[in-house]
Design a protein around this motif. Structure first.
Motif, PDB file in Angstrom:
ATOM      1  N   HIS A   1       0.837  -1.212   0.000  1.00 29.06           N
ATOM      2  CA  HIS A   1       0.000   0.000   0.000  1.00 29.06           C
ATOM      3  C   HIS A   1       0.870   1.260   0.000  1.00 29.06           C
ATOM      4  O   HIS A   1       0.481   2.290  -0.527  1.00 29.06           O
ATOM      5  CB  HIS A   1      -0.924   0.019   1.229  1.00 29.06           C
ATOM      6  N   ASN A   2       2.060   1.157   0.616  1.00 24.42           N
ATOM      7  CA  ASN A   2       2.966   2.311   0.651  1.00 24.42           C
ATOM      8  C   ASN A   2       3.768   2.482  -0.634  1.00 24.42           C
ATOM      9  O   ASN A   2       4.606   3.364  -0.732  1.00 24.42           O
ATOM     10  CB  ASN A   2       3.932   2.186   1.832  1.00 24.42           C
TER      11      ASN A   2
ATOM     12  N   ARG B   1      -6.702   0.849  -2.465  1.00 23.96           N
ATOM     13  CA  ARG B   1      -7.526   2.052  -2.294  1.00 23.96           C
ATOM     14  C   ARG B   1      -8.232   2.034  -0.935  1.00 23.96           C
ATOM     15  O   ARG B   1      -8.311   3.052  -0.250  1.00 23.96           O
ATOM     16  CB  ARG B   1      -8.557   2.164  -3.421  1.00 23.96           C
TER      17      ARG B   1
ATOM     18  N   LYS C   1      -6.241   3.149   1.822  1.00 20.27           N
ATOM     19  CA  LYS C   1      -6.056   4.600   1.830  1.00 20.27           C
ATOM     20  C   LYS C   1      -7.360   5.345   2.112  1.00 20.27           C
ATOM     21  O   LYS C   1      -7.440   6.562   1.947  1.00 20.27           O
ATOM     22  CB  LYS C   1      -5.496   5.054   0.479  1.00 20.27           C
TER      23      LYS C   1
END
Lengths: 250, 482
Positions: free
Chosen positions: A77-78, A107, A110
């Motif tokens: 995700h990073n 997504r 985030k």
């Protein structure tokens, strides 16, 4: 972008990485070369957060954040992406379904909703054209019955879709004929920008003809023993790794 | 998962024993425990059945008494004490709760995950309901549409009274009273179930699922279903519910009979999600089901099942391919987790010429569970050009579960073509890491892998149900790895 400081890691109690120091800046391409068993793939897995590898010492810092405690999916995700040397098969799950899930899970992490189907389709169309991927390919089960070239192209397609900050290509050239190699390398080059970075792990110099590195590192016995410009790759191609080993052992 | 343990069950059975005097109170909602001819007669009386039906039940009971509980299945459990079970309990008993607030929040969370509407949640968890205008009107509309086409769809008890000729003609013809131990028990004591008749040439205009789901959420312990598709007709029938059923009956022995006359087609889909017992393997439903269909000329029967519940499952939906050119299909997903045990599969009996059968079985085992496929493909000496294709795939999660395959193939005609394929795979660390690396967490990754594995079967379910079944698979395997 990425800073690795004095990284030690072991698997099942056996030390593999013995103090890696590496800094990759935004916009750069780094190549990591080295003989078999020097720890290249381990380094890739450790950066990506594979659980079986235990970091015994040192730090991995991505954009000023220590990612040591993050799970593999959080690292993804990073913005870390690993192109696998041996991509696994998931029968019954299409390439499209898999990448859709990956994008939407990222997504979700985030705090965003699912990508609208329309946007997803548009993106898939753009990226598959970029990588010369046949649309039919996208409906096939992930990696099932794929040729070596198809598997690697699929990895780069996923990279294109996920738009990572740091892409690590682990032996992306293995098992590819020259045409497939060129397509994959072209794809990577098209995706490269001043805002992301690429680490190319390879045994041979030939991939680096197409993806030209800014810095070349030689990994040996879990340490980076030599770094240089792209000419270092040529030197290794000509002379092999023995002279490096001799230098280290001297 | 549930607070309802075996001890609770035993306790409850105990108290019921003393609750009612037997002969004096035939009108009571629940019979005392125990089984004898009087109990069988009382059930028949309670259902206001004609004499022939009572006699039929008694005949079954006498046969049952002589029978032994089968032991060949690859399942281990403590045999139920058949004299310690109450054989009749009125289905529309009083609501258990006054509002949803009183219901186990975990159960409600599961409902929410499955996307079940509030009204249905109430119905399923036994909450008193106001008149739900929607479902009542929907049901009425359905009844009207079905009635116009001459389709009969009603509780079997009603059919015995209203359509005795049809019931008499077909009941027990596919699964005879003495077929097996549980079938005999069912024949003697079945409480209710469904009856469906599709007239000649009629294509049933709707999945009988929706109707079923709204109206028959609380089904009984010994269900009996009879579906007759007359010549050239078609029906898609859906049984069960994806919502978890906290049935208090530990033993379930259902019988389903399907009759597809010439050129008819029956598609029968099941989702079974009965209480599987807790994570330590305590409690849970024993599900011993006999399902069989008969195909006449050019007829087709297709069984699709998603089995995720019950502590012990013993179930082999089968097809007798009697008519020439008839087709039998069996698509199955069986999931076992924790201490669940499933022994399930099918029998394809090829009697007619040019008969075809397809078997696709997907077994998923996790935890300490055991999952067995048991299938028979039989081609009789007179069946020319029979064809069968069987595929049995097993997926293992973790190191403590088991997958077993017992295929039996008996071919007595040289023209037959029989193919059998089997695979066993395991969800590996590498697969999970690959998914994790793409930003997909382990739970979601398992769901993705399992759904991919089960795809060929899920594709055979009616659309809306497939989506629910998919979610159900995810929920059933939650926490099974990692």
């Amino acid at each position: 972008m990425l800073k690795i400081k004095d990284l030690h890691a072991s698997v099942e109690g056996k030390p593999i990485l013995n103090g890696i120091n590496l800094e990759v800046k935004t916009g750069e391409v780094h190549a990591i070369m080295g003989p078999n068993g020097s720890g290249k793939s381990t380094l890739a897995s450790v950066i990506a957060g594979k659980e079986e590898y235990e970091v015994t010492k040192g730090e991995i810092i991505l954009e000023n954040e220590d990612i040591e405690e993050l799970s593999a999916e959080e690292r993804a995700h990073n913005g870390i992406f690993l192109s696998f040397q041996y991509p696994i098969e998931i029968p019954g799950v299409s390439v499209t379904n898999f990448i859709k899930t990956a994008i939407n899970e990222t997504r979700k992490a985030k705090g965003l909703g699912d990508m609208p189907a329309k946007d997803m389709l548009k993106m898939i169309r753009e990226k598959s054209e970029l990588l010369e991927i046949d649309r039919k390919f996208l409906s096939r089960s992930l990696n099932e019955g794929f040729s070596g070239g198809e598997k690697k192209r699929n990895e780069v397609f996923q990279m294109a879709m996920l738009e990572p900050k740091l892409a690590i290509l682990d032996e992306t050239d293995s098992g590819l004929d020259i045409d497939a190699l060129r397509i994959v390398a072209n794809g990577v080059n098209k995706l490269k920008s001043k805002d992301n970075a690429v680490i190319v792990i390879t045994h041979y110099q030939r991939l680096l003809e197409y993806i030209v590195p800014d810095v070349v590192h030689v990994l040996y016995e879990g340490r980076i023993v030599k770094s240089g410009g792209k000419e270092l790759a040529h030197e290794l191609e000509e002379k092999g790794y023995d002279w490096i080993k001799e230098e280290v052992n001297a | 998962m549930s607070k309802y343990t075996e001890d609770d069950l035993r306790e409850e059975l105990k108290t019921k024993e003393y609750e009612y005097g037997f002969y004096t109170d035939i009108k009571s909602e629940t019979f005392p425990v125990g089984l004898n001819e009087d109990v069988v007669r009382a059930i028949s009386m309670k259902k206001e059945e004609p004499q022939w039906m009572t006699d039929w039940r008694l005949e079954a009971f006498r046969v049952w008494q002589e029978m032994e509980e089968p032991e060949w299945a690859n399942v281990h459990y403590e045999k139920p004490d058949f004299q310690n079970i109450s054989y009749y309990s009125a289905p529309n008993s009083k609501p258990k709760y006054d509002s949803l607030d009183e219901v186990d929040p975990e159960l409600l969370a599961t409902f929410a995950k499955l996307g079940i509407s509030l009204d249905e949640q109430k119905k399923l968890s036994g909450v008193a309901m106001d008149v739900v205008v929607d479902s009542v009107s929907v049901a009425t509309t359905f009844k009207k549409t079905l009635g116009e086409k001459g389709i009969i769809f009603c509780p079997i008890s009603e059919a015995i009274r209203e359509y005795p000729e049809l019931v008499k003609k077909y009941l027990g013809t596919i699964v005879p009273q003495k077929d097996n131990f549980y079938a005999a028990l069912n024949a003697a004591v079945f409480s209710d179930g469904s009856f469906c008749y599709i007239p000649k040439g009629v294509k049933c205009p709707m999945e009988l699922s929706t109707y079923f789901r709204i109206n028959q959420a609380g089904t009984g312990q010994f269900e009996r279903t009879l579906v007759i598709a007359d010549e050239g007709s078609y029906v898609s029938y859906l049984e069960g519910c994806t919502a978890p059923s906290r049935d208090e009956n530990q033993l379930h022995a259902a019988v389903v009979e399907l009759i597809a006359l010439d050129d008819a087609e029956i598609k029968y889909s099941t989702v079974q999600n009965w209480y599987p017992g807790n994570a330590e393997g305590k409690g849970g439903v024993f599900n011993f089901v006999t399902k069989r269909g008969l195909c006449e000329k050019n007829a087709k029967i297709s069984w699709t099942q998603v089995e995720t519940g019950s502590a012990v499952t013993w179930k082999y939906p089968s097809c007798i391919l009697k008519g020439d050119n008839s087709i039998g299909e069996f698509y199955s997903i069986a999931v076992t987790n924790n201490y669940q045990q499933a022994d399930t599969g099918t029998k394809m009996i090829h009697l007619g010429n040019n008969t075809k059968s397809t078997i696709i079985s997907k077994g998923i085992s996790a935890g300490k569970s055991h999952n067995s496929y048991r299938g028979l493909v039989q081609v009789s000496p007179r069946a020319q050009n029979a064809r069968n294709f069987s595929q049995c795939d097993s997926l293992l999660m973790g190191n403590d579960c088991g997958a077993h395959t017992f295929p039996y193939i008996e071919v007595k005609n040289k023209t037959a073509q029989v193919e059998h394929e089997a695979t066993t795979s395991k969800i590996g660390e590498d697969q999970l890491f690959y998914c994790n690396q793409r930003g997909i967490d382990t739970e979601k990754a398992i769901a993705l892998i399992v759904n991919g594995f089960s795809k060929e079967v899920l594709n055979n379910l009616p659309m809306e149900f497939a989506v629910e079944a998919q979610k159900l698979l995810e929920i059933s395997l939650e926490g099974s790895v990692g």
